[in-house]
Design an enzyme around this catalytic site. Structure first.
Site, PDB file in Angstrom:
ATOM      1  N   ARG A   1     -19.661  32.827  18.971  1.00 22.58           N
ATOM      2  CA  ARG A   1     -20.516  31.755  18.474  1.00 22.58           C
ATOM      3  C   ARG A   1     -20.743  30.755  19.603  1.00 22.58           C
ATOM      4  O   ARG A   1     -19.831  30.498  20.397  1.00 22.58           O
ATOM      5  CB  ARG A   1     -19.870  31.025  17.294  1.00 22.58           C
ATOM      6  CG  ARG A   1     -20.005  31.739  15.963  1.00 22.58           C
ATOM      7  CD  ARG A   1     -21.446  31.820  15.474  1.00 22.58           C
ATOM      8  NE  ARG A   1     -21.592  32.495  14.194  1.00 22.58           N
ATOM      9  CZ  ARG A   1     -22.004  33.757  14.039  1.00 22.58           C
ATOM     10  NH1 ARG A   1     -22.288  34.512  15.077  1.00 22.58           N
ATOM     11  NH2 ARG A   1     -22.144  34.282  12.832  1.00 22.58           N
TER      12      ARG A   1
ATOM     13  N   HIS B   1     -28.937  36.667  20.678  1.00 28.35           N
ATOM     14  CA  HIS B   1     -28.131  36.916  19.465  1.00 28.35           C
ATOM     15  C   HIS B   1     -28.418  38.314  18.892  1.00 28.35           C
ATOM     16  O   HIS B   1     -28.836  38.462  17.736  1.00 28.35           O
ATOM     17  CB  HIS B   1     -28.385  35.833  18.396  1.00 28.35           C
ATOM     18  CG  HIS B   1     -27.246  35.764  17.396  1.00 28.35           C
ATOM     19  ND1 HIS B   1     -26.843  34.599  16.792  1.00 28.35           N
ATOM     20  CD2 HIS B   1     -26.427  36.721  16.901  1.00 28.35           C
ATOM     21  CE1 HIS B   1     -25.827  34.845  15.979  1.00 28.35           C
ATOM     22  NE2 HIS B   1     -25.564  36.139  16.024  1.00 28.35           N
TER      23      HIS B   1
HETATM   24  N1  LIG Z   1     -23.253  37.914  18.278  1.00 26.01           N
HETATM   25  C1  LIG Z   1     -23.319  38.642  17.192  1.00 26.01           C
HETATM   26  O1  LIG Z   1     -24.275  39.408  17.029  1.00 26.01           O
HETATM   27  C2  LIG Z   1     -22.217  38.572  16.176  1.00 26.01           C
HETATM   28  C3  LIG Z   1     -22.214  39.493  15.130  1.00 26.01           C
HETATM   29  C4  LIG Z   1     -21.178  39.425  14.210  1.00 26.01           C
HETATM   30  C5  LIG Z   1     -20.164  38.489  14.345  1.00 26.01           C
HETATM   31  N2  LIG Z   1     -20.180  37.609  15.371  1.00 26.01           N
HETATM   32  C6  LIG Z   1     -19.101  36.615  15.528  1.00 26.01           C
HETATM   33  O2  LIG Z   1     -17.867  37.276  15.722  1.00 26.01           O
HETATM   34  C7  LIG Z   1     -16.856  36.519  15.055  1.00 26.01           C
HETATM   35  C8  LIG Z   1     -15.614  37.360  14.833  1.00 26.01           C
HETATM   36  O3  LIG Z   1     -15.855  38.323  13.807  1.00 26.01           O
HETATM   37  P1  LIG Z   1     -14.651  39.148  13.155  1.00 26.01           P
HETATM   38  O4  LIG Z   1     -15.235  39.969  12.074  1.00 26.01           O
HETATM   39  O5  LIG Z   1     -13.868  39.847  14.207  1.00 26.01           O
HETATM   40  O6  LIG Z   1     -13.768  37.954  12.569  1.00 26.01           O
HETATM   41  P2  LIG Z   1     -12.292  38.005  11.950  1.00 26.01           P
HETATM   42  O7  LIG Z   1     -11.965  39.409  11.531  1.00 26.01           O
HETATM   43  O8  LIG Z   1     -12.207  36.914  10.969  1.00 26.01           O
HETATM   44  O9  LIG Z   1     -11.349  37.693  13.200  1.00 26.01           O
HETATM   45  C9  LIG Z   1     -11.269  36.448  13.775  1.00 26.01           C
HETATM   46  C10 LIG Z   1     -10.210  36.467  14.860  1.00 26.01           C
HETATM   47  O10 LIG Z   1     -10.198  35.195  15.501  1.00 26.01           O
HETATM   48  C11 LIG Z   1      -8.867  34.690  15.487  1.00 26.01           C
HETATM   49  N3  LIG Z   1      -8.847  33.227  15.399  1.00 26.01           N
HETATM   50  C12 LIG Z   1      -9.456  32.423  14.481  1.00 26.01           C
HETATM   51  N4  LIG Z   1      -9.164  31.127  14.722  1.00 26.01           N
HETATM   52  C13 LIG Z   1      -8.350  31.123  15.811  1.00 26.01           C
HETATM   53  C14 LIG Z   1      -7.693  30.094  16.530  1.00 26.01           C
HETATM   54  N5  LIG Z   1      -7.811  28.812  16.188  1.00 26.01           N
HETATM   55  N6  LIG Z   1      -6.918  30.440  17.590  1.00 26.01           N
HETATM   56  C15 LIG Z   1      -6.777  31.748  17.939  1.00 26.01           C
HETATM   57  N7  LIG Z   1      -7.367  32.777  17.287  1.00 26.01           N
HETATM   58  C16 LIG Z   1      -8.148  32.458  16.237  1.00 26.01           C
HETATM   59  C17 LIG Z   1      -8.241  35.281  14.263  1.00 26.01           C
HETATM   60  O11 LIG Z   1      -6.826  35.191  14.375  1.00 26.01           O
HETATM   61  P3  LIG Z   1      -5.844  35.880  13.292  1.00 26.01           P
HETATM   62  O12 LIG Z   1      -5.928  37.370  13.577  1.00 26.01           O
HETATM   63  O13 LIG Z   1      -4.538  35.317  13.616  1.00 26.01           O
HETATM   64  O14 LIG Z   1      -6.382  35.511  11.940  1.00 26.01           O
HETATM   65  C18 LIG Z   1      -8.804  36.696  14.305  1.00 26.01           C
HETATM   66  O15 LIG Z   1      -8.052  37.505  15.182  1.00 26.01           O
HETATM   67  C19 LIG Z   1     -17.561  36.070  13.772  1.00 26.01           C
HETATM   68  O16 LIG Z   1     -16.929  34.951  13.196  1.00 26.01           O
HETATM   69  C20 LIG Z   1     -18.934  35.724  14.296  1.00 26.01           C
HETATM   70  O17 LIG Z   1     -18.922  34.372  14.705  1.00 26.01           O
HETATM   71  C21 LIG Z   1     -21.195  37.628  16.285  1.00 26.01           C
END
Ligand SMILES: NC(=O)c1ccc[n+]([C@@H]2O[C@H](COP(=O)([O-])OP(=O)(O)OC[C@H]3O[C@@H](n4cnc5c(N)ncnc54)[C@H](OP(=O)(O)O)[C@@H]3O)[C@@H](O)[C@H]2O)c1
Length: 310
Positions: free
Chosen positions: A225, A273
């Site tokens: 993000r 994006h």
């Molecule tokens: N560019 C694009 O096209 C696109 C597409 C889809 C998604 N995204 C982005 O990718 C992000 C991640 O997706 P996801 O499905 O992998 O999310 P997710 O499964 O919710 O995983 C989030 C990860 O971030 C970690 N995290 C959250 N807050 C943290 C903090 N304060 N300090 C350290 N680690 C932290 C979490 O830790 P824990 O494991 O300990 O909970 C988890 O490992 C989405 O939120 C979105 O913003 C971008």
């Protein structure tokens, strides 16, 4: 018969109509899907993406869940009218696309493709790139997307460090966590990949101080993000040589304004994006499975923790 409201930007319904109808059918759910609210109290589930005109969830008094089409839920998680359970999207198609974008951009920088592709004069530069095993890639965020990318990079034999909020154990990945775990990860990272959600804790995480922990010339990839980085600090780090390159897919303002310095910076790559997106065929099955679970009284998948923000 369950009533499902599909509330998303115009155009998406055409993409989701057939796969969602099919997936619900395959899950044994008799459903009526509507795209206009009509009687909101009669809606059982809301399939939701921002931009569909829905911002007040109060009238959906009978809704058992709000099912996000997107993985990132930062624009809805803090909505005070949303009292129903919220589930985010974890989709195999989204994950595949992100793995391809991340490995592609890591390999670009690892192999030094730009040196040859951008050359305008004859050159015979025989610098052989190091092996992946000699390059350290840090993946910040070890959730659905970060973990898949970390594993794919490890399969290519990169040395992969991972960072998360809670302790995680991923075979083949050197996992760190928490505030104290970040510095040792960044200090070793030749390439950093941001796959964190936007939350109050992660907002502006990559600031001048964190950038100063990176080895000279490190590469930053941000498909997470835009708000994860302090844009001015990234530009300053690029100009100072602390960062060798930044490949950015997401921005604080999207579309990225035409006069934004990222567009013209020689060591910034902007992608609009497109790192990945939810794929209707696989995402429809995730939604249908959650409706099936809720109807059967089973726990919902991928439920968002409101307090955590993801
Ligand atoms: N560019 C694009 O096209 C696109 C597409 C889809 C998604 N995204 C982005 O990718 C992000 C991640 O997706 P996801 O499905 O992998 O999310 P997710 O499964 O919710 O995983 C989030 C990860 O971030 C970690 N995290 C959250 N807050 C943290 C903090 N304060 N300090 C350290 N680690 C932290 C979490 O830790 P824990 O494991 O300990 O909970 C988890 O490992 C989405 O939120 C979105 O913003 C971008």
């Amino acid at each position: 018969m369950v009533r499902i409201l599909f509330s998303a930007p115009p155009g998406l319904w055409a993409e989701y109509r057939a796969p969602l109808t099919r997936a619900l059918d395959e899950a044994g759910i008799k459903a009526e899907i509507v795209t206009g609210t009509g009687d909101p109290a009669a809606i059982d589930y809301v399939v939701f993406a921002p931009g569909g005109g829905l911002s007040d969830f109060t009238p959906f008094t009978g809704a058992k869940a709000v099912l996000s089409l997107w993985a990132g839920v930062e624009t809805v998680v803090g909505n005070p009218t949303l009292t129903q359970p919220l589930c985010r999207m974890v989709d195999a198609g989204l994950e595949e696309g992100m793995v391809e974008w991340v490995t592609g951009h890591v390999l670009r920088h690892h192999l030094g493709f730009d040196r040859d592709i951008c050359a305008t004069e004859p050159h015979w530069d025989q610098r052989v790139p190091p092996l992946a095993r000699d390059r350290t890639v840090a993946v910040l965020g070890l959730g659905a997307l970060g973990r898949a990318c970390a594993e794919a990079l490890a399969a290519l034999r990169f040395r992969v460090l991972g960072w998360s909020r809670n302790p995680r154990a991923v075979p083949g990945i050197d996992c760190h966590h928490g505030a104290e775990g970040l510095r040792p990860v960044l200090e070793q990272a030749g390439i950093v990949v941001l796959l964190l959600p936007r939350t109050p804790e992660t907002e502006g995480l990559i600031d001048a101080e964190r950038l100063s922990w990176l080895p000279e010339g490190a590469v930053l990839l941000n498909p997470g993000r835009g708000a994860l980085i302090d844009e001015a600090a990234v530009l300053a780090a690029l100009d100072a040589g602390r960062l060798g390159h930044a490949t950015l897919d997401v921005f604080r303002t999207e579309p990225l304004p035409p006069d934004h310095p990222f567009w013209r910076h020689p060591r910034v790559t902007v992608t609009p994006h497109v790192a990945s997106e939810t794929r209707p065929a696989s995402a429809a099955r995730v939604i249908a499975e959650n409706v099936r679970r809720a109807e059967a009284g089973e726990p919902l998948l991928f439920r968002v923790d409101r307090a955590r923000g993801y």
